[in-house]
Write a protein that holds these residues in place. Structure first.
Motif, short mmCIF file in Angstrom:
data_model
loop_
_atom_site.label_atom_id
_atom_site.label_comp_id
_atom_site.label_asym_id
_atom_site.label_seq_id
_atom_site.Cartn_x
_atom_site.Cartn_y
_atom_site.Cartn_z
N ILE A 24 -37.14 30.93 -21.52
CA ILE A 24 -36.11 29.90 -21.63
C ILE A 24 -35.22 30.22 -22.81
N HIS A 25 -33.93 30.22 -22.57
CA HIS A 25 -32.94 30.39 -23.63
C HIS A 25 -31.68 29.65 -23.20
N PRO A 26 -31.20 28.71 -24.00
CA PRO A 26 -30.04 27.91 -23.57
C PRO A 26 -28.77 28.72 -23.34
N SER A 32 -30.64 21.78 -21.37
CA SER A 32 -30.31 21.04 -22.58
C SER A 32 -31.47 21.13 -23.56
N VAL A 33 -31.68 22.31 -24.14
CA VAL A 33 -32.76 22.53 -25.11
C VAL A 33 -32.19 23.17 -26.37
N ASN A 34 -32.86 22.93 -27.48
CA ASN A 34 -32.42 23.49 -28.77
C ASN A 34 -33.38 24.55 -29.27
N PRO A 110 -32.52 28.49 -31.07
CA PRO A 110 -32.87 29.60 -30.20
C PRO A 110 -32.73 30.98 -30.86
N TRP A 111 -33.66 31.85 -30.49
CA TRP A 111 -33.70 33.23 -31.00
C TRP A 111 -32.40 33.96 -30.69
N GLN A 112 -31.92 34.66 -31.69
CA GLN A 112 -30.78 35.57 -31.56
C GLN A 112 -31.19 36.87 -32.24
N GLN A 113 -30.97 37.98 -31.59
CA GLN A 113 -31.39 39.27 -32.14
C GLN A 113 -30.84 39.49 -33.55
#
Length: 125
Positions: A24-26, A32-34, A110-113
């Protein structure tokens, strides 16, 4: 309703050397997740590269045994363990078992490289 099979998620190697599948990644689903949710694997005898994220992270261990190190403190982890990793905490996880070390990663926001800083770039903050 949103349902996604792990087999539908593309596998890639993160900057810290862990095999990841983003579930899951918005930025990738209209949800609608953070946070983001990923499935992670560290092969037997392997250790992720020391790194930190600018964000909060949780690991939930599903399979295997390992040693989790955060800011120089190490603890054994096994299935059923949840690990809280504060933002900007230097972390690594070592697989000490004969099977894959498998865990879920929840990252908020959310994770961002580009938010993942690897050992050579680390300046203790």
């Amino acid at each position: 309703m949103f349902v996604k099979k792990l087999s539908e998620c593309s596998e890639f190697i993160s900057r810290d050397g862990v095999i990841l599948r983003e579930i899951i990644h918005p930025d990738k689903q209209h949800l609608s997740v953070n946070y983001s949710l990923a499935h992670a694997v560290v092969k037997p005898g392997q250790t992720s590269f020391p790194h930190y994220l600018k964000t909060t992270e949780l690991y939930y261990i599903i399979q295997g045994n390992g040693i989790m190190t955060i800011d120089g403190e190490s603890r054994a982890v096994e299935p059923g363990c949840t690990v809280y990793i504060p933002p900007k905490s230097v972390q690594s996880i070592q697989n000490t078992s004969d099977t894959d070390l498998v865990f879920l990663c929840i990252v908020n926001p959310p994770w961002q490289q580009e938010d993942e800083i690897i050992s050579d770039d680390i300046k203790y903050v």
